[in-house]
Write an enzyme that holds these catalytic residues in place. Structure first.
Site, PDB file in Angstrom:
ATOM      1  CE  LYS A 224      78.211 -47.729 -45.743  1.00 22.22           C
ATOM      2  NZ  LYS A 224      79.481 -48.349 -46.205  1.00 22.22           N
TER       3      LYS A 224
ATOM      4  CB  SER B 297      81.084 -45.538 -48.279  1.00 22.15           C
ATOM      5  OG  SER B 297      80.997 -46.895 -47.891  1.00 22.15           O
TER       6      SER B 297
ATOM      7  CB  SER C 105      83.563 -48.490 -46.979  1.00 21.25           C
ATOM      8  OG  SER C 105      83.666 -47.835 -48.219  1.00 21.25           O
TER       9      SER C 105
END
Ligand SMILES: [Zn+2]
Lengths: 485, 484
Positions: free
Chosen positions: B78, B153, B177
């Site tokens: 990420k 996210s 997330s």
């Protein structure tokens, strides 16, 4: 209340509290491993942590906690076994993270005091709290760089202690005395070098005036930028007069932050209460609470050095020197250590004190040198005093010997031998010199014998000059008087 | 089966047996990226050249019989985890030129095993969002239905794993997330106990809630990944000085007699029928494996979203103060310092980030602190106690991961509150700091994956993973792949 504690013809009393920021003498910064050394090229002592790069985290320097505890213990504070850091949020280019990691609700030390002596009387000033925080960087504005300013982050993250006093201070003199004592204690502990010019010891003051007899505090102003003892006194004096004139004219003091302008000798408004920051303090989530064990506290306490107050009392009682001498000799650890070494080496306590506070300080001040860079060792002073005691040198010669020792770091014996400064106590030699002087000073001898006894000084001077100052003064006096009779 | 479709465990065997080479695995991964990335858009940065260079190193280690579990395995990260010398944007314009001079602890640990970084994945800007629609660059699409969001996210990481654009990925989880996008994309997502994994180098959103974890194709891979990243880190004071066990050893253990708590607050009137059915089916399946369902109550659940959005935004308002245009990242011009600050932050941050900074700033302001921040902290304590109480009678809690399957792109962008509610089942877990996993447990009528959430005690990821593994072994959900 004594007259010195009131202002405005005895109508007003000043209420003063000081916030002291002391840079801790740790090798590394409070939350990273960067060096804390002063004076490096800008931004050479930085890393992702103190620059506030994304994703980096602080790791607490244990030494900083130890120094804060040390200071708290020396000032009689309670040491919190559980304390924590908080974030103080505001935007400024020298504050890389947009917040300063400080302590707010739970500081490391609370409730203590410092005793000061003003005009011969001891006064106790309360300490509200001591907390740890990180220093900010420095903005550099250069006119040559046009529209740009620069930021140096070498100082960002240097550990600070903020030491907050109770509003117990009543006069500018007390404030300056409090700072002197503060500096002395911090330097004794070795936790701060106390350099106000370089900013490693800084001081802000809260000051308000109230009519004598009133309990409630008046509206206060906060003073900043007073980077010497003298400026603290001057700024507070200025501020007292300013606030009194405002009050006398029927006005109200505005709660604000004011900067001391040392060149103009005035304080100037920097920001008012309305413009004050809302720092939005909240617990720092990147650091766990600081838990201090009793064992750790005890260990630090056991390692505390003897502090100025205790040392002063001991000097008076064990060395029999006056309070005044003891106060001066204990103001700095280096001075007191030097003194004790000289005494331990056999120097008579009062004599050592006299030589140190007289000749030694004079010579050091002339060269703006500190005791640490002094070539003369305390044992050498003791050696010189011995030569005085056994009559090898006179007090007069001793001054010459002392200065010679101070310049070259040699022992008194060596200096005396090298320069041939041994005192002459040979009666024959002195008599010979006296005879010569008297022979060529017939007029003066006559006047002396006629009753002008002050001329004895003239004869002594002449003989001494002839003997290059080496005559035993006592012997010379006796022989001279005998011959003149 | 193509190499990019395999799991870590599957590839490990092929690599160690010299049946395939790391570079061949990379060929398959990058072929897949070339084919579908234009549609899915999982990545912000693809690091192909570096990956091939790393593959040579990995091959050397394998040939020397010095392979670790992740040696030569392509993993996506990420874009909020700092990678030295590689653009790390947090999906924000304000960091669109930021190349960290340091490595996050998690990627350093993966690097220590000679993993292959495939690229940095898309996300909601600063991890604030539940759909990747808040990315400052582009929206990632759900591989199961490209009209739908992948969740967020960590939507880029989840989509990349689901679409076989990598073998496994790391995400971060502040309020769901990792788990919510895992649920939406039909994969496994694990949020470890707060303090289990170092946050050093993770760009902070809410420091007291953020935690890094794996997104993988099955539970075994999650355990393998956790083994590498878990454990105390001297660079992160909040990382717990707790020894991390070998999590793969928990897999395959019996769950007979295991008490599974069903919190009644998570099963309410009017909940999505598909989700309700799938989760109830999963509970029955666990029961058939010997687990004992017990109804429990987490009475303060209703306050979790409110408390979360005060605490998370408060911390964020402070954590994001450093993006001021002075030191790095994007800077907008201004006639003086204040204007430069305002222009930089106004242009650099997206709408949701600004909304949260304002919320948090407000909550911490003088006069409001007690009513908001302090109150929310008290609620957080009560929520923690809820979990402690529940775990005094059960071993693991079972809930849906999200209230629905993936929603359509644009469906909730105009209503932030609706968007916030998509994390309603995951947020409490971050407030309590306990570990939780999302595993596939069925599909909606529209053919979208549904996730089952298993929640454990502090530092008891093992019970969570053993339960998840037992369930996974008895079902086929995880084996289904999107027909992209
Ligand atoms: Zn540093």
């Amino acid at each position: 209340m004594s007259a010195q504690e009131t202002f405005g013809n005895g109508k007003y009393e000043a209420v003063i509290g000081l916030e002291v920021h002391a840079q801790m003498l740790t090798e590394t910064k409070i939350f990273c491993g960067c060096s804390t050394k002063f004076g490096a090229e800008p931004n050479t002592q930085t890393c992702p942590v103190d620059i506030g790069m994304p994703g980096v985290l602080p790791v607490l320097n244990k030494k900083a906690v130890e120094f804060a505890i040390k200071t708290g213990l020396a000032m009689g504070c309670r040491i919190s076994t559980y304390s924590r850091f908080a974030r103080k949020n505001y935007f400024y280019p020298d504050l890389p993270k947009g917040y300063q990691v400080s302590q707010y609700e739970l500081p490391i030390c609370e409730g203590g005091h410092i005793d000061i002596v003003v005009d011969g009387a001891v006064k106790r000033i309360g300490i509200t709290r001591i907390h740890m925080e990180e220093d900010a960087g420095k903005n550099i504005h250069e006119s040559s760089s046009g529209n740009y300013s620069f930021v140096d982050l070498n100082r960002a993250g240097v550990p600070l202690m903020e030491i907050v006093s109770e509003p117990d201070i009543r006069t500018p003199k007390e404030a300056a005395e409090y700072m002197r004592k503060m500096r002395s204690i911090l330097r004794y502990l070795g936790v701060c070098d106390g350099n106000m010019e370089q900013g490693s010891l800084r001081c802000d003051a809260n000051i308000s005036m109230r009519p004598v007899g009133q309990k409630e505090f008046g509206i206060r102003a906060e003073l900043k930028n007073m980077n010497s003892f003298r400026f603290i006194e001057k700024a507070l004096e200025y501020e007292i007069n300013r606030q009194i004139s405002v009050l006398e004219e029927g006005g109200k003091v505005v709660q604000e932050t004011r900067l001391w302008d040392s060149a103009a000798g005035v304080t100037q408004s920097m920001r008012t209460k309305e413009e004050a920051h809302d720092y939005r303090y909240f617990p720092e989530p990147d650091l766990v609470p600081i838990e201090v064990t009793q064992e750790w506290i005890k260990g630090i306490e056991a390692g505390l050095p003897e502090l100025p107050d205790a040392k002063r009392e001991r000097f008076v009682s064990s060395y029999g020197i006056p309070e005044y001498d003891a106060e001066l000799l204990t103001s700095e650890r280096a001075i007191s250590d030097w003194y004790e070494r000289a005494v331990t080496a056999g120097g008579q306590p009062k004599a050592v004190s006299n030589w140190m506070m007289g000749e030694l300080m004079r010579l050091l001040n002339e060269e703006n040198k500190s005791l640490e860079d002094c070539l003369l060792k305390p044992e050498q002073l003791a050696g010189m005093l011995k030569l005085m005691d056994n009559g090898t040198i006179s007090g007069k010669i001793a001054k010459t010997v002392f200065e010679e020792m101070y310049r070259g770091g040699k022992d008194a014996d060596a200096v005396v031998k090298e320069k041939g400064l041994v005192q002459i106590s040979d009666e024959g030699a002195i008599e010979k010199a006296i005879d010569e002087v008297l022979a060529r000073s017939a007029k003066e001898v006559e006047r002396y014998r006629a009753g002008d006894e002050k001329l004895i000084g003239f004869f002594v001077g002449q003989v001494m000059k002839a003997m290059k100052g080496k005559a035993n003064p006592q012997l010379l006096n006796d022989l001279l008087k005998r011959k003149l009779q | 089966m193509k190499l990019n479709e395999l799991t870590i465990a599957g590839l490990r065997k092929l690599l160690d047996d010299r049946e395939v080479k790391s570079r061949e695995v990379l060929d398959a991964v990058y072929k897949r990226i070339d084919d579908i990335e234009g549609t899915v858009k999982s990545y912000i940065t693809v690091t192909k050249d570096a990956a091939y260079r790393a593959a040579e190193d990995a091959e050397k280690a394998i040939r020397a019989n010095k392979a670790s579990p992740l040696t030569g395995i392509p993993v996506a990260i990420k874009d909020n985890m700092c990678t030295k010398g590689i653009l790390t944007t947090c999906a924000s314009k304000i960091l669109d030129n930021f190349v960290p001079p340091y490595e996050s602890t998690v990627t350093a640990r993966l690097g220590g095993q000679k993993y292959l970084l495939t690229g940095k994945t898309n996300m909601d800007e600063f991890a604030m969002g539940s759909s990747t629609e808040n990315s400052g660059f582009h929206t990632t699409r759900n591989p199961w239905n490209t009209e739908c969001v992948p969740g967020g996210s960590s939507g880029g990481s989840a989509a990349a794993v689901a679409a076989d654009e990598c073998i496994a990925a790391l995400g971060s989880d502040t309020g769901g997330s990792i788990r919510q996008p895992a649920s939406f994309c039909g994969i496994v997502g694990l949020k470890p106990t707060y303090g289990r994994v170092s946050r050093y180098g993770l760009v902070a959103f809410a420091s007291s809630l953020d935690q890094i974890g794996p997104l993988t194709k099955n539970v075994t891979d999650a355990a393998i990944m956790l083994n590498v990243i878990a454990g105390h880190d001297p660079l992160d004071s909040t990382s717990a000085p707790v020894e991390a066990p070998d999590f793969t050893r928990a897999l395959g253990r019996e769950i007979k007699g295991l008490r599974i708590g069903i919190p009644r607050e998570y099963f309410v009137e009017g909940m999505d029928k598909d989700v309700e059915e799938a989760v109830h089916g999963a509970i029955k399946r666990l029961e058939s494996l010997g687990a004992v369902p017990v109804e429990v109550s987490l009475p303060h659940t209703g306050y979790a979203v409110a408390a979360y959005y005060i605490l998370a935004t408060s911390e964020a308002s402070s954590n994001l103060a450093r993006y001021d245009g002075v030191k790095y990242g994007f800077r907008a011009a201004g006639k003086d310092l204040l204007e430069m600050y305002m222009n930089t932050r106004a242009q650099g941050f997206g709408a949701e980030v600004k909304r949260r900074i304002m919320l948090g700033t407000y909550a911490l302001s003088a006069g409001y602190y007690d009513a908001y921040y302090k109150k929310a902290q008290q609620v957080r304590t009560l929520i923690k106690q809820d979990f402690d109480n529940a775990f005094s009678t059960v071993d693991v809690l079972v809930t849906p991961t999200a209230p629905s399957a993936a929603f359509r792109i644009g469906e909730k962008t105009t209503d932030p509150l609706q968007m916030y509610l998509s994390d309603i089942f995951t947020i409490s877990i971050n407030l309590a700091g306990v570990p939780a996993i999302s595993i596939p447990c069925g599909f909606s009528k529209a053919g979208l994956p549904i996730g089952l959430q298993l929640i454990g005690k502090h530092f008891d990821e093992e019970t969570v993973m053993k339960t998840a593994y037992a369930y996974e072994q008895s079902t086929e959900w995880h084996a289904r792949r999107p027909g992209l």
